[in-house]
Scaffold this motif. Sequence first.
Motif, PDB file in Angstrom:
ATOM      1  N   PHE A  60      38.788 -36.888  28.969  1.00  0.00           N
ATOM      2  CA  PHE A  60      37.630 -37.403  28.243  1.00  0.00           C
ATOM      3  C   PHE A  60      36.393 -36.503  28.338  1.00  0.00           C
ATOM      4  N   LEU A  63      35.101 -34.790  25.178  1.00  0.00           N
ATOM      5  CA  LEU A  63      34.637 -35.811  24.233  1.00  0.00           C
ATOM      6  C   LEU A  63      33.246 -36.286  24.627  1.00  0.00           C
TER       7      LEU A  63
ATOM      8  N   MET B  20      40.262 -37.499  18.805  1.00  0.00           N
ATOM      9  CA  MET B  20      40.869 -37.368  20.139  1.00  0.00           C
ATOM     10  C   MET B  20      40.897 -38.724  20.839  1.00  0.00           C
ATOM     11  N   GLY B  21      39.836 -39.518  20.674  1.00  0.00           N
ATOM     12  CA  GLY B  21      39.809 -40.864  21.245  1.00  0.00           C
ATOM     13  C   GLY B  21      40.908 -41.734  20.652  1.00  0.00           C
ATOM     14  N   ALA B  24      44.203 -40.768  22.222  1.00  0.00           N
ATOM     15  CA  ALA B  24      44.288 -41.338  23.576  1.00  0.00           C
ATOM     16  C   ALA B  24      44.703 -42.810  23.493  1.00  0.00           C
ATOM     17  N   ARG B  49      57.240 -38.124  24.804  1.00  0.00           N
ATOM     18  CA  ARG B  49      56.805 -37.246  23.714  1.00  0.00           C
ATOM     19  C   ARG B  49      55.374 -37.570  23.289  1.00  0.00           C
ATOM     20  N   PHE B  51      53.055 -38.948  25.153  1.00  0.00           N
ATOM     21  CA  PHE B  51      52.175 -38.512  26.227  1.00  0.00           C
ATOM     22  C   PHE B  51      51.921 -37.011  26.161  1.00  0.00           C
ATOM     23  N   ARG B  52      52.995 -36.224  25.979  1.00  0.00           N
ATOM     24  CA  ARG B  52      52.859 -34.762  25.931  1.00  0.00           C
ATOM     25  C   ARG B  52      52.119 -34.309  24.681  1.00  0.00           C
ATOM     26  N   HIS B  54      49.687 -35.857  23.220  1.00  0.00           N
ATOM     27  CA  HIS B  54      48.273 -36.018  23.524  1.00  0.00           C
ATOM     28  C   HIS B  54      47.791 -34.945  24.498  1.00  0.00           C
ATOM     29  N   GLN B  55      48.594 -34.679  25.547  1.00  0.00           N
ATOM     30  CA  GLN B  55      48.206 -33.664  26.535  1.00  0.00           C
ATOM     31  C   GLN B  55      48.002 -32.313  25.866  1.00  0.00           C
ATOM     32  N   VAL B  58      44.745 -32.291  24.240  1.00  0.00           N
ATOM     33  CA  VAL B  58      43.689 -32.182  25.252  1.00  0.00           C
ATOM     34  C   VAL B  58      43.534 -30.728  25.697  1.00  0.00           C
ATOM     35  N   GLU B  59      44.665 -30.040  25.931  1.00  0.00           N
ATOM     36  CA  GLU B  59      44.639 -28.650  26.388  1.00  0.00           C
ATOM     37  C   GLU B  59      43.937 -27.734  25.383  1.00  0.00           C
ATOM     38  N   PHE B  60      44.154 -28.006  24.078  1.00  0.00           N
ATOM     39  CA  PHE B  60      43.612 -27.124  23.052  1.00  0.00           C
ATOM     40  C   PHE B  60      42.220 -27.505  22.567  1.00  0.00           C
ATOM     41  N   TYR B  61      41.759 -28.720  22.893  1.00  0.00           N
ATOM     42  CA  TYR B  61      40.517 -29.192  22.288  1.00  0.00           C
ATOM     43  C   TYR B  61      39.296 -28.301  22.618  1.00  0.00           C
ATOM     44  N   TYR B  98      55.645 -35.153  16.684  1.00  0.00           N
ATOM     45  CA  TYR B  98      56.130 -35.096  18.065  1.00  0.00           C
ATOM     46  C   TYR B  98      56.584 -36.478  18.538  1.00  0.00           C
ATOM     47  N   ARG B 105      57.514 -31.608  16.021  1.00  0.00           N
ATOM     48  CA  ARG B 105      56.165 -31.215  16.401  1.00  0.00           C
ATOM     49  C   ARG B 105      55.819 -29.847  15.809  1.00  0.00           C
TER      50      ARG B 105
ATOM     51  N   PRO C  39      59.605 -32.585  25.710  1.00  0.00           N
ATOM     52  CA  PRO C  39      58.350 -32.776  26.445  1.00  0.00           C
ATOM     53  C   PRO C  39      58.501 -32.684  27.971  1.00  0.00           C
ATOM     54  N   VAL C  58      43.100 -25.456  32.522  1.00  0.00           N
ATOM     55  CA  VAL C  58      42.658 -26.412  31.506  1.00  0.00           C
ATOM     56  C   VAL C  58      41.609 -27.356  32.094  1.00  0.00           C
TER      57      VAL C  58
END
Lengths: 140, 140, 140
Positions: A60, A63, B20-21, B24, B49, B51-52, B54-55, B58-61, B98, B105, C39, C58
């Motif tokens: 988060f 964000l 992104m929210g 999540a 799948r 979960f990953r 979203h991860q 998150v990694e790329f955001y 994904y 994906r 994943p 990250v």
Amino acid sequence: MGSDSPFLLAGVSLLSALHMGYLAQRVGRSRMTHKVLPPCVTGPPEFERTFRAHQNCVEFYPLFLVTMWTCGMFFSEETAAAGGLVYMIARQIYFTGYVRSSKKRLPGFYLTLAVFAALSLLASFGILRGVGHHYFHIHL
Amino acid sequence: MGSDSPFLLAGVSLLSALHMGYLAQRVGRSRMTHKVLPPCVTGPPEFERTFRAHQNCVEFYPLFLVTMWTCGMFFSEETAAAGGLVYMIARQIYFTGYVRSSKKRLPGFYLTLAVFAALSLLASFGILRGVGHHYFHIHL
Amino acid sequence: MGSDSPFLLAGVSLLSALHMGYLAQRVGRSRMTHKVLPPCVTGPPEFERTFRAHQNCVEFYPLFLVTMWTCGMFFSEETAAAGGLVYMIARQIYFTGYVRSSKKRLPGFYLTLAVFAALSLLASFGILRGVGHHYFHIHL
């Protein structure tokens, strides 16, 4: 830097980065307490809750930065900075609660969501007002 | 704020944070559907799948925010904001694909990489032009 | 953009985003080498160390951006940009070391912490000086 620089947003951002560093350190200490050696991320329930609490804060954090800065630049710096301080408190309550039990993460989590909702709404209002002013010459 | 404020970049950043929210929240709903209680992050393949997916977002955001803003500040705000909207669509295609299967994906992932390549190239050009102008008095 | 734009901070930010993209690619290649299909995030120890090394980068990346930019905007852009380059080197040493063994992650990790400490201290000084100047008319 001019005297109209966003000192408050910068100050709260820096504080929040230090707070995130502190939470990362809490995970490191939990590794030592529960003897969970890197790169392992599974272990006793308390370690796993501590690890996930930090991960959720990591997920988060960008964000939070986006909503605080857009609120601060396009609505009100003071309001956004105050929201940022409440966000840090919310995350601390969330983290401390989650370490104790999964259920105790909820009050801090709901407060986190409330801060996001407030910052996002005010930021949206500020940006729409700015776009209306700049591109359509509508003055609110 | 002056009338030359980066409204478009701020608007797309805020939209992307809300997106992104939303992703999540999709993970949270998948937890309920598949009865995977926090802090657990393993379970049925579809949950893992989701979960990953979203991860990965998150990694790329933060990388997205850096490339969009540098492109927008040093090359063209309109181009960067348009790239940001395409990025959000790419991430949505990636996430939705994904969740269905690991192979699905890929189209969204390749589109994500294409947006990164475009934003990074234009940002690099803009920054190098600015450095040449500012430090070496070279005008392109 | 005016000629006083933060070209150096923008350039180092863009470089660091590309570096993060490179580290993500290293995880992808490690997946292929060790036949760990998404994943899934568990597998041979070398893969798990590579995966965690990237995750740690990250987790710290937004903290790095906040400390570098606040240091650059409120203390000195050149110092912050130089710190940013050292940060990237530190993360590369950390990553390469961690892939080899868990213990070899430590030198790069300590260098990372040293860069954070330096950037945070200088940023704090700069922001406090600015706040004193702007809100309390204290000139340092």
